[in-house]
Write an enzyme that holds these catalytic residues in place. Sequence first.
Site: not given
Length: 753
Positions: A32, A259, A269
């Site tokens: 994104e 992850r 982020k």
Amino acid sequence: MAAKSKDFLRRIVEEDLASGKYKEIVTRFPPEPNGFPHIGHAKSITINFGIAKDYNGRCHLRMDDTNPTTEDTKYVEALKDAVEWLGFKWDGDVRYTSDYFDKLYAYAIELIKMGKAYVDSLDEETMRKFRGTVTSPGKRSKYAQRSVEENLDLLERMKNGEFEEGAHVLRAKIDMASPNMKMRDPLLYRIRHAHHYRAGDKWAIYPMYDFAHCLSDYIEGITHSFCTLEFENNREIYDWVIDTLGLPPPRPYQYEFARLNINYTVMSKRKLLELVEKKIVNGWDDPRMPTIAGYRRRGYTPESILTFCDQIGIAKANSVVDVSQLEFCIRDDLNPKVPRVMCVVDPLKVTIVNYEGSEEIGAPYYPHDVPKEGSRIMPFSKEIYINREDFSENPPKGYFRLTPDQPVRLKYAYIITCKEVIKDAEGNITEIKAEYHPDSKSGSDTSGIKVKSAIQWVEANSAKKVELRLYDRLFCVQAPQGIEDINPDSLKIVKDALIEPAVITEKPDVRFQFEREGYFFADPVDYSDEMPVFNKIVSLKDSWAKKSKAPEKPKAQKQKTAPKKAQVEGEVAPMSEAEQARYDRYTKALQLKSTVAEMIARDEKLSIFFEEALKAYHAPVNIANIVANEVSREMKQQEKLLFSPQQVAQLVKMIDDETISTKIAKEVFEVMAQSGEDPEAVVASKVLKQISDPAEILPVIDEVIAQNPDNVQKYKEGNQKLFGFFVGQVLKATGGKANPKVVNTLVKQQLEV
Ligand code: ATP
Ligand code: MG
């Protein structure tokens, strides 16, 4: 194809190719564009692009841009840069989910027509209540009974911006009693009156991730949709959308992997954006940031990051990687490659009173690797600078550098002796007057003077002033919670360091080792001829290894005042009470190393396994090693373990009683993990037993001796080092099965004859 031992994702891909499910592999990296990519994205990039590359497939770069309020083209550029810098190429043009908005809308209309989606108008609060809980079913909204026509009409008007945000949503009609909460009529579209950086003002509704992602994958012909574990429960929606729409094959499937989390690092982020916005760091590419742009600006190489991603592997269970592993990778990459030069960080002037004129001194760039060629000239004259810490008026014991009584060598040049110490009014040393020894030049030293070390220096007239930015870890605790855990020493700026002239360069992308100081990189943004700026990439050694053993900030107190925060995605949580208790017991009562103890303690399944094995055979250290390495790896990669804790205990027992060597034990383990056979059976069937019988070993030794007469000769003439050679040859010849102790004794005996 990838020859290395395959991770579970590659195994899936291989099976799918072998079975003919797909002719070609197509993956995608779908960020994104709402922030700069971080090292976690590097993992995802290497997985998606790496797998496509390994199997001659293609990988798309797709901006998952369905959220109009947070996205920006500067992030798109940063994402493209990151992928390219890491050395990958996306297939075709960059793709955008926003390019599929029309298609997605058409699919939504189809679902409505099938009676599989409806416009809901409950307020948020009621909607939440109706969703139920994990233990109780939800309740469907009365609006689910709207007719197809009404739903179509409402959706159209939602799209055109006729309603307020939150007035309506489009939902899939699935199952309000599903044990998977995500399947309780998930949202497909919501109203947002926002300008989209690419789609402009065309849309007043935007698709949700669960609707957009699977269909974008389908539209692009993706075969394997790899994502992180937190999407595990979304997989059911992914499949439901594609199945319900009856989309013809080939269709994509989603697979989840763990992850990347790294200690001393925040990695979402959102958190990184906060550091940027609050100006805790100087932008997304601040060399302290765990962003690709940050590592790049700091001087990390793409190779080091790829090696790191390769080393951490791909697993199915979340874990925390030690940041020192990443630091190790960059050090290891630079060590053989970069030239060694001299930089004086805190200059102290030295005047060599008996030297006149000047000369040029040749100095190798790679003194650590002599065959490697490359050298530069260092000007030398009466005035030089050394590091302030390389002189001591009152040296502590064991001080090897310059003192009033102890000469020192200027590296590659002469030995000097201190004659006078000049001080200012406050008593600070401002200059040293010294004498050099003309016959002591490095390489042709006939002076006979003994020195204990050689120090860095630069010649005063030719040296260049440089700014050094000394970076260190941004956070000073293992599991940083936020700004309160920032390391106050994460950046130190040294304005008047001096560098030898050879270092000044117009070439971009140059890295050096400033001897004793660390690895440095010419800052790509601020470096100029007037003021060269160098970033410290990494120190020469891990300076945190000791520090991290010291107790951290007391966390307990914090938790009293504030309720314990839930673990935020991408961060390391402090250990829970149960984990801590296990950890304490493992390190204290069982004497495990802290890394092994932490790894097991933090993982409940692993600790149960460990403790079961211990009950069968009490050898905590050896069992823990296998559990933390082999067993943990299998747990991450296999749905179900085929072997038991008791079998692992048995295996360790066989090592302890010398039936097998640790090397063989590893082989036995692999077979056991694949087949579930008892280790004893594996050993018996594979003739893997350790050989301790001299009658079996002696012929091998005699053979090795017969084949190496020269070495035997040299050994007999006194080259004792060759002993290891013979032992090694014998072990090799037996495939590592011979008992090393027995081999040692017998080799000695046979060589004496
Ligand atoms: P963040 O939570 O840091 O904002 P994200 O998951 O929202 O990250 P996206 O831009 O949506 O970031 O992610 C793009 C891809 O990168 C996704 O497939 C995501 O699963 C993957 N990814 C993100 N963070 C990590 C990580 N720490 N380790 C591995 N893959 C990651
Ligand atoms: Mg996210």
